[in-house]
Design an enzyme around this catalytic site. Structure first.
Site, PDB file in Angstrom:
ATOM      1  N   GLU A 201       0.653  25.315  42.306  1.00 63.27           N
ATOM      2  CA  GLU A 201       0.622  26.673  41.750  1.00 63.27           C
ATOM      3  C   GLU A 201      -0.612  27.449  42.220  1.00 63.27           C
ATOM      4  OE1 GLU A 201       1.204  23.946  39.959  1.00 63.27           O
ATOM      5  OE2 GLU A 201       3.134  24.247  38.937  1.00 63.27           O
ATOM      6  N   GLU A 319      18.329  36.681  39.892  1.00 62.72           N
ATOM      7  CA  GLU A 319      19.422  36.096  40.685  1.00 62.72           C
ATOM      8  C   GLU A 319      20.086  35.034  39.827  1.00 62.72           C
ATOM      9  OE1 GLU A 319      18.585  34.331  44.682  1.00 62.72           O
ATOM     10  OE2 GLU A 319      20.106  32.847  44.123  1.00 62.72           O
TER      11      GLU A 319
END
Ligand SMILES: *[C@@H]1O[C@H](CO)[C@@H](O)[C@H](O)[C@H]1NC(C)=O
Ligand SMILES: *[C@@H]1O[C@H](CO)[C@@H](O)[C@H](O)[C@H]1NC(C)=O
Ligand SMILES: *[C@@H]1O[C@H](CO)[C@@H](O)[C@H](O)[C@H]1NC(C)=O
Ligand SMILES: *[C@@H]1O[C@H](CO)[C@@H](O)[C@H](O)[C@H]1NC(C)=O
Ligand SMILES: *[C@@H]1O[C@H](CO)[C@@H](O)[C@H](O)[C@H]1NC(C)=O
Ligand SMILES: *[C@@H]1O[C@H](CO)[C@@H](O)[C@H](O)[C@H]1NC(C)=O
Ligand SMILES: *[C@@H]1O[C@H](CO)[C@@H](O)[C@H](O)[C@H]1NC(C)=O
Ligand SMILES: *[C@@H]1O[C@H](CO)[C@@H](O)[C@H](O)[C@H]1NC(C)=O
Ligand SMILES: *[C@@H]1O[C@H](CO)[C@@H](O)[C@H](O)[C@H]1NC(C)=O
Ligand SMILES: *[C@@H]1O[C@H](CO)[C@@H](O)[C@H](O)[C@H]1NC(C)=O
Ligand SMILES: *[C@@H]1O[C@H](CO)[C@@H](O)[C@H](O)[C@H]1NC(C)=O
Ligand SMILES: *[C@@H]1O[C@H](CO)[C@@H](O)[C@H](O)[C@H]1NC(C)=O
Length: 549
Positions: A201, A319
């Site tokens: 991350e 999405e």
């Protein structure tokens, strides 16, 4: 073809009505009603490599696609927003001298459904000018690292500015920005990893910040500074594939992904399951309310944790669709999947997922429409589109007042069939007052081989609602109720769907609404004494009710 389907439908006798005890329906929004949905709740994501097919180009605009988008805009009061992206956005590189919009090479070892080697030319961006009054999110390439990735960004940002920015502030073409599709799969992609195993991350956030600052923002300031002045330099991020992959969304916030305060929407992606996943069935995986609830719960959890950390941006699905890997034939393209789409979208709306972009691509099994004729698939409106229509109709066009529409899930455990996983219901409130009700019946009715042996009759579930069972509302305030049915021959139908008696088929009027004869249009629902009304919902169908005061 179409006529035959209609005749077959009208010859079916609905039978075996199951009644239920009255379900209380509040005329005013309950305390735990959702936050208002965002404008353009019904939105789409279009695969980067398929965008020229869907939109066409300057000399050949795809008007069929536009007609379908405009129908939804008319119903929900704002046109769907189009995110152009997906796996192929991270494969696309730029060639300034290429005449073709897009040159793609399919490597069946990586995907049969889309090219994994892609070059776009300047004319790719012409597809952003074919549909009037539609706004977009262009998905930039993050996947390619090194100088190719850097050059692609540097070359394409000015073209996106040119295509979407609005110097006079009057064009609505730019919705938001996006850098990278599903970077939480970059290390593990079955199509070939594009980052080393140590990329975590911290590394992702550093790279995202570096590229959005020193490349995208810098070039926007140079080419279209009005974007920043108009407050449109706002990202959909981090656009992760899910909630449990190799990067964790919460940790990206901990690592400062929003350090520049340019993330406008917390964007996550979702699929209920995979097309090739063992055990996936229409009834068990899609036409199953528990399955939808479990799938969405992961996002609600994530969104709750973010909010507890002071993140206030809306959480959206940028999405999503039924089954990843572009859907499963016979499932994702069936009418059952359209019903799933209604349940999924309304469950999202009721739970503060504030906009949903259904993913589309040429030849994709779950697509709402096929924009062009190909050897694999005929051009046309597909069954999932009718689910989009029902959702848009449920949310309603209140003259651009989407911000005052809230949604609540109705507890059906009092109904005769109890807390069934095969039905669900939702109420939409406008300015806090009951405006519409959707009831979705998801028991599979397989018309090509009826499930009940020896009978071709289609069962009906009867719902009994009791209006105004609260302190403020009285049933007498409701003057009339009309019902519009979302129906086809059965959950396995892949053609012949109607909503409120309308077809949106390509063959009839290029996707514009056409009222069919021999199909029931909107019907009045009788309100009985004491505010009780009955709604009969055939298995594998849904209904949207409108309340007039
Ligand atoms: C809202 O409250 C109702 C009734 O108290 C309950 O049945 C329902 O599950 C709640 N919905 C949410 C999303 O918490
Ligand atoms: C525009 O689309 C038409 C029809 O698909 C195609 O023949 C033409 O080559 C396209 N033009 C460009 C510049 O790609
Ligand atoms: C597409 O729509 C545009 C704008 O309404 C119109 O000018 C054009 O003729 C249409 N094209 C086709 C092929 O129908
Ligand atoms: C554009 O669409 C919006 C709804 O999204 C509508 O309110 C507006 O009137 C449309 N503008 C034009 C010029 O069609
Ligand atoms: C870019 O496109 C031109 C024109 O089609 C072609 O000649 C050239 O080889 C392409 N460059 C690359 C790097 O593919
Ligand atoms: C696809 O995989 C097969 C079997 O591993 C291999 O022979 C072939 O060269 C591969 N094709 C490409 C385009 O990589
Ligand atoms: C770039 O990607 C390749 C894998 O495609 C990887 O080996 C390399 O380490 C990456 N470099 C950085 C800086 O992420
Ligand atoms: C990422 O890896 C680096 C180097 O090992 C480490 O310092 C850093 O804490 C890691 N970040 C996270 C979020 O785990
Ligand atoms: C930041 O971006 C610059 C310019 O693209 C690049 O040279 C540099 O390597 C990047 N640094 C990191 C940590 O990604
Ligand atoms: C419905 O979904 C739930 C949750 O995913 C699952 O446990 C259950 O088995 C599913 N039902 C059927 C009939 O497959
Ligand atoms: C929800 O978040 C908690 C951490 O707060 C975690 O322990 C739990 O597994 C999560 N549940 C789901 C369904 O993701
Ligand atoms: C939304 O509702 C509130 C009260 O419920 C009202 O004051 C406000 O004018 C409404 N907004 C719009 C845009 O209609």
């Amino acid at each position: 073809m179409l006529k035959l389907a209609i005749l077959a439908y009208s010859s079916v006798l609905f039978a075996k009505v199951v009644t239920s005890a009255a379900i209380a329906l509040s005329l005013t929004a309950p305390e735990n009603v959702s936050q208002p949905v965002l404008k353009s709740f019904v939105s789409f994501s279009i695969e980067f490599s398929s965008f020229p097919d869907f939109a066409g180009n300057l000399s050949h605009p795809n008007n069929f696609s536009y007609n379908l988008l405009k129908n939804l805009g008319d119903l929900q009061g704002s046109n769907p927003i189009i995110r152009v992206g997906g796996n192929t956005q991270d494969y696309a590189t730029f060639n300034a001298t290429q005449k073709e919009q897009l040159i793609g090479t399919v490597n069946a070892n990586r995907s049969r459904d889309y090219p994994t080697t892609i070059s776009i030319g300047p004319s790719y961006f012409d597809s952003y000018s074919t549909w009037p009054n539609i706004s977009y999110i262009h998905g930039f390439n993050l996947g390619k690292n090194g100088s190719i990735g850097h050059d692609t960004l540097v070359d394409t940002v000015p073209l996106v500015c040119k295509a979407l920015a609005s110097p006079d502030g009057k064009s609505p073409k730019l919705a938001a920005w996006q850098l990278g599709n599903e970077p939480d799969l970059f290390k593990t992609s079955a199509q070939g990893p594009v980052r080393p195993s140590w990329w975590n991350e911290t590394d992702y956030v550093q790279e995202w910040l570096n590229k959005t600052r020193s490349v995208i923002r810098a070039l926007v300031m140079e080419n279209c500074p009005e974007v920043v002045e108009q407050g449109k330099f706002s990202f959909y991020a981090p656009s992760f594939a899910g909630t449990s992959n190799s990067l964790n969304l919460i940790k990206t916030w901990d690592q400062g992904i929003d350090a520049d305060h340019d993330i406008g929407f917390v964007d996550s992606h979702n699929y209920i399951g995979g097309a090739e996943q063992p055990g996936v069935t229409l009834q068990g995986t899609l036409m199953n309310h528990s399955s939808t609830v479990a799938s969405v719960a992961k996002h609600l959890n994530e969104s709750r944790i973010l909010r507890s950390q002071g993140v206030t941006q809306p959480y959206i699905l940028g999405e999503t669709n039924s089954l990843y890997n572009q859907g499963k034939p016979g499932l994702s393209n069936s009418f059952g999947a359209a019903l799933w789409g209604v349940d999924f979208n309304l469950h999202c709306a009721a739970n503060n997922i504030r906009r949903v972009h259904m993913h589309q691509g040429t030849n994709y099994r779950y697509a709402s429409w096929q924009p062009i004729q190909t050897v694999n698939e005929s051009i046309g409106t597909k069954t999932p589109y009718y689910g989009n229509v029902a959702v848009a109709r449920f949310l309603g066009n209140e003259g651009g007042r989407a911000e005052n529409v809230t949604v609540s899930e109705i507890d059906l455990s009092e109904s005769e069939s109890g807390a069934s996983i095969y039905h669900s219901a939702y109420a939409a409130y406008l300015d806090g007052r009951l405006a519409r009700l959707a009831v979705i019946q998801m028991q599979a009715y397989n018309y090509s081989s009826p499930s009940s042996p020896g009978s071709s009759q289609r069962p009906v579930e009867r719902f009994s609602f009791q209006l105004g069972n609260d302190q403020t509302g009285t049933a007498a305030a409701v003057k009339s109720i009309t019902a519009e049915q979302l129906i086809a021959n059965g959950s396995d139908a892949i053609t012949g769907v109607t909503f409120g008696g309308y077809s949106f088929n390509y063959e009839l009027d290029e996707g514009r609404p056409v009222m069919l004869k021999n199909i029931s249009a909107a019907e009045d629902v009788q309100i009985q004494q004491g505010g009780v009304f009955l709604v009969d919902v055939p298995w594998s169908s849904a209904v949207v009710l409108n309340f007039a005061y």
